[in-house]
Design a protein around this motif. Structure first.
Motif, PDB file in Angstrom:
ATOM      1  N   ARG A   1      10.418   1.001  71.508  1.00 15.12           N
ATOM      2  CA  ARG A   1      10.727   2.403  71.799  1.00 15.12           C
ATOM      3  C   ARG A   1      10.530   3.273  70.541  1.00 15.12           C
ATOM      4  N   PHE A   2      10.910   2.686  69.395  1.00 16.31           N
ATOM      5  CA  PHE A   2      10.760   3.434  68.146  1.00 16.31           C
ATOM      6  C   PHE A   2       9.278   3.723  67.865  1.00 16.31           C
ATOM      7  N   PHE A   3       8.441   2.668  67.991  1.00 21.48           N
ATOM      8  CA  PHE A   3       7.029   2.844  67.657  1.00 21.48           C
ATOM      9  C   PHE A   3       6.268   3.635  68.714  1.00 21.48           C
ATOM     10  N   VAL A   4       6.668   3.487  69.964  1.00 21.08           N
ATOM     11  CA  VAL A   4       5.914   4.136  71.037  1.00 21.08           C
ATOM     12  C   VAL A   4       6.401   5.568  71.266  1.00 21.08           C
ATOM     13  N   LEU A   5       7.692   5.798  71.067  1.00 21.72           N
ATOM     14  CA  LEU A   5       8.231   7.124  71.402  1.00 21.72           C
ATOM     15  C   LEU A   5       8.663   7.921  70.173  1.00 21.72           C
ATOM     16  N   TYR A   6       9.637   7.369  69.435  1.00 25.11           N
ATOM     17  CA  TYR A   6      10.245   8.181  68.372  1.00 25.11           C
ATOM     18  C   TYR A   6       9.303   8.446  67.196  1.00 25.11           C
ATOM     19  N   LEU A   7       8.572   7.427  66.783  1.00 24.17           N
ATOM     20  CA  LEU A   7       7.692   7.624  65.631  1.00 24.17           C
ATOM     21  C   LEU A   7       6.597   8.664  65.919  1.00 24.17           C
ATOM     22  N   PRO A   8       5.873   8.557  67.067  1.00 25.89           N
ATOM     23  CA  PRO A   8       4.869   9.603  67.346  1.00 25.89           C
ATOM     24  C   PRO A   8       5.501  10.992  67.446  1.00 25.89           C
ATOM     25  N   LEU A   9       6.711  11.042  68.074  1.00 26.41           N
ATOM     26  CA  LEU A   9       7.376  12.352  68.195  1.00 26.41           C
ATOM     27  C   LEU A   9       7.737  12.901  66.817  1.00 26.41           C
TER      28      LEU A   9
END
Lengths: 448, 277
Positions: free
Chosen positions: B9-17
């Motif tokens: 979730r961190f790499f797919v969602l939070y980091l790009p955001l």
């Protein structure tokens, strides 16, 4: 419901009418022949003045000069309209087409041919010939203003001259034990020595973006010593072998001794590189003194004249002046001239040029102390007062001179820097554009 | 949630955001940072990422010396009037396009879109001559008329899409209950396409707020200049006043940001409606 619709429609019409009254309607202009003002004696007159290079660094000085002028001339009000430099020409173009022009405007010498061919300006010879200070104005600048237009009349009074020079980091050169360049070989060698990529320092920065063409042309002719823009047969000297030689050396600096981003450098990017300590030397003119003095201490930098040409003398581009013109649609040419002669007088020129860091054209202003103590100004005077200094005059009289530089030369330089074109191809294209433009201009003149 | 799912979730969602947010917000941060610095500190090396001493002088210079106080009011008035006219006319044109069948409707729609392909610079001299003959040079009305004319075609097509999304049966029901056509538009259609109206208004406002070319060309008096002209003053031939330029940009940004903050939820709905239409 119908009541609401009625209210909306009424408000719309009322708003339109209110807005129509908000701005002052522009006066209908009348074309005069310059034979004098349409003003009754004692009547208060407003003249409109367009400043072609306005901004917070310059406008306050105009406001001061206008205040002084209005105090000395109680029957004349001056309405100042400042224009951002980048869009000023476009604004003039639209205003000339619609004959909705100011009384007086700041006009660059390179615009004179274009404006006069379109009949926008009023000749000032009758006023100038009777002016008591006419002999104190730089004769070369006045003559070149006459030479640049078809009918050889005087359409612009120059109040400031500029000169291209080098700006270098005097402290770095001193630290490295490198002497500021006197010859072109020194120039290239110094740049190489001052480059230290470990410190993120480059020896030079090329203006590869907008406006690079002007600077490049001045460097090329200063190097070659050529003083004819066209030879006797009408062939451009732009692609002379000496210029090819210079360009190969000069653009050979790119990426190795200059930042890679130079390819898109406009004025502000180039100056920012110098002022932030990323670059040891740039080419510009004395007008950027104010910008350097904001970021660097006086002992850190200095102005330096271009090295003498291969022929052993300084070669400088003519027509590098700015001044004021009266527009033909004015109803008040006498008052307009009064304002221009005030701006061109010694006290006004002294005040103005001191503030903006450029060279006055008035003899009395040049002899003042501030002028003698400014290093960058003295460096320019050294060149201009050298009896062996020669001038070359580019074809600014052709109406498309400026657009060739902007639309052919600027992108052409980038094409060479990016490796898409060779130096020879670039200079040949530039020369061909200038030759074509000159030919068309001469055909137009011969038809008349 | 397992550790692996959290990592995903961190790499797919939070980091790009997070990266997108940094990329978007950095220019704002840098503008504000520059606006708050003393002139000498702006181009000083090493670069100051947080000003060592804060000054509001640049705002004062932009507001008082450069004349932003006046330009701000002019921009606001011109933008508000243009939005008013564009929203009304675009709604009416959009309604006509959506609800009526007439000969050449498709060609008319195409023509509306084609108006967007004409470069503005080509129209400067003709417009200048027209407004001069009407005595409207340096009059805000010339800009309101120009902007309304330029904004109307695209926004009419946009409104056509929104209105087509409103079921005709709603209007028919209102008419059965005694509404006339105008009442139907005001009581039924407009409330139903409110998000679309807000989207149209915001797009128009932003366009007018940022427009430089016509504002400069059609105005010959400084007192009637708008904000983009004020901003361009800061970039002289040989001098760039970075501090005042940044302060002026912050001033110019405030209404646009407030407007987007307010209209955000309408915009999302509105654009969805237009796409559906």
């Amino acid at each position: 419901m119908s009541k609401k619709v009625h209210i909306i429609l009424t408000s719309t019409i009322a708003t339109s009418l209110m807005l129509a009254g908000c701005g002052n309607t522009t006066d209908q202009t009348v074309i005069t022949d310059g034979a004098g003002s349409q003003t009754k004696p004692g009547e208060k007159v407003t003249i409109v003045f367009w400043d072609e290079n306005a901004g917070p660094q310059r406008t306050p000085f105009y406001e001061e000069l206008i205040k002084q002028f209005e105090e000395a001339n109680l029957t004349i009000d001056v309405e100042y309209v400042g224009m951002p430099n980048k869009s000023a020409k476009q604004k003039y173009d639209a205003a000339i087409a619609a004959e909705d022009l100011p009384d007086v405007g700041g006009v660059q010498t390179t615009w004179l041919a274009d404006f006069t061919i379109r009949g926008a300006l009023l000749p000032m010879d009758p006023y100038f010939d009777q002016w008591s200070e006419k002999d104190k104005l730089n004769k070369q600048a006045i003559q070149s203003n006459r030479d640049v237009v078809q009918d050889k009349k005087l359409y612009q009074i120059p109040n400031t001259t500029n000169l291209d020079n080098l700006w270098y980091r005097a402290d770095w050169y001193k630290e490295a034990g490198v002497t500021p360049p006197v010859t072109w070989d020194d120039f290239f060698a110094g740049i190489e020595k001052m480059t230290d990529k470990s410190k993120n320092r480059y020896g030079f920065s090329i203006r590869g973006g907008k406006g690079g063409s002007f600077q490049l042309q001045r460097l090329m002719y200063a190097y070659s010593g050529i003083t004819d823009y066209f030879d006797a047969s009408g062939k451009s000297t732009i692609n002379d072998p000496k210029h090819v030689e210079f360009m190969k050396k000069y653009l050979g600096l790119y990426k190795t001794y200059t930042p890679e981003s130079d390819i898109t450098n406009g004025y502000k990017e180039m100056v920012a590189g110098f002022d932030t300590g990323a670059v040891a030397m740039i080419q510009h003119n004395i007008g950027s003194y104010g910008e350097h003095s904001k970021s660097l201490k006086p002992e850190q930098y200095a102005a330096l004249a271009f090295p003498k040409s291969l022929n052993g003398n300084y070669v400088v581009e003519g027509f590098n002046t700015n001044g004021y013109s009266i527009f033909k649609t004015t109803k008040h040419p006498d008052e307009a001239w009064k304002f221009i002669s005030f701006l061109a007088s010694a006290p006004s020129q002294s005040y103005w040029n001191k503030q903006i860091g450029q060279l006055p054209t008035h003899e009395d202003a040049i002899n003042e102390d501030w002028f003698k103590n400014a290093q960058h100004i003295q460096e320019a005077v050294k060149v201009l007062n050298d009896p062996n200094t020669l001038y070359y005059y580019p074809s600014v009289y052709t109406p498309d001179y400026r657009s060739i530089l902007d639309q052919v030369v600027d992108p052409g330089l980038q094409a060479v820097m990016s490796g898409k074109n060779t130096v020879e191809e670039f200079l040949n294209e530039w020369a061909a554009a200038m030759e074509k433009s000159k030919k068309q201009y001469e055909q137009h003149i011969n038809k008349k | 949630m397992s550790w692996n799912r959290k990592l995903d979730r961190f790499f797919v969602l939070y980091l790009p955001l997070l990266l997108t947010m940094v990329f978007t917000l950095f220019p704002f941060y840098w503008t504000i940072n520059t606006a708050l610095k003393h002139e000498g500190d702006i181009v000083k090396t090493p670069t100051e990422y947080i000003p060592s001493s804060i000054t509001f002088d640049n705002f004062w210079v932009a507001w008082n010396n450069v004349g932003f106080s006046n330009y701000f009011v002019n921009s606001l008035m011109i933008a508000a009037c243009t939005v008013f006219f564009v929203v009304i006319f675009a709604t009416l044109v959009g309604y006509a396009l959506s609800r009526y069948q007439f000969k050449g409707k498709s060609a008319f729609l195409l023509l509306l879109l084609c108006t967007q392909f004409v470069p503005a610079a080509m129209l400067i001299i003709p417009l200048f001559i027209i407004f001069k003959s009407l005595g409207l040079i340096s009059n805000p009305l010339s800009l309101i008329i120009t902007y309304t004319t330029f904004q109307l075609p695209f926004n009419s097509v946009l409104m056509n899409g929104f209105i087509s999304g409103v079921p005709k049966q709603l209007e028919e029901a209102a008419m059965v209950d005694g509404c006339n056509r105008l009442q139907v538009i005001f009581y039924i259609v407009i409330p139903a396409v409110l998000p679309g109206l807000v989207a149209t208004g915001v797009f128009t406002f932003i366009h007018v707020w940022n427009e430089f070319l016509f504002a400069f060309m059609l105005t010959n008096q400084e007192e009637n200049f708008t904000l983009p002209i004020g901003l361009s003053y800061m970039m002289g031939e040989f001098n760039v006043n970075y501090g005042a330029l940044a302060a002026g940009s912050v001033i110019a940004l405030v209404p646009a940001i407030l407007m987007f903050a307010y209209a955000q939820r309408y915009l999302v709905n509105g654009l969805g409606g237009a796409v559906k239409g």
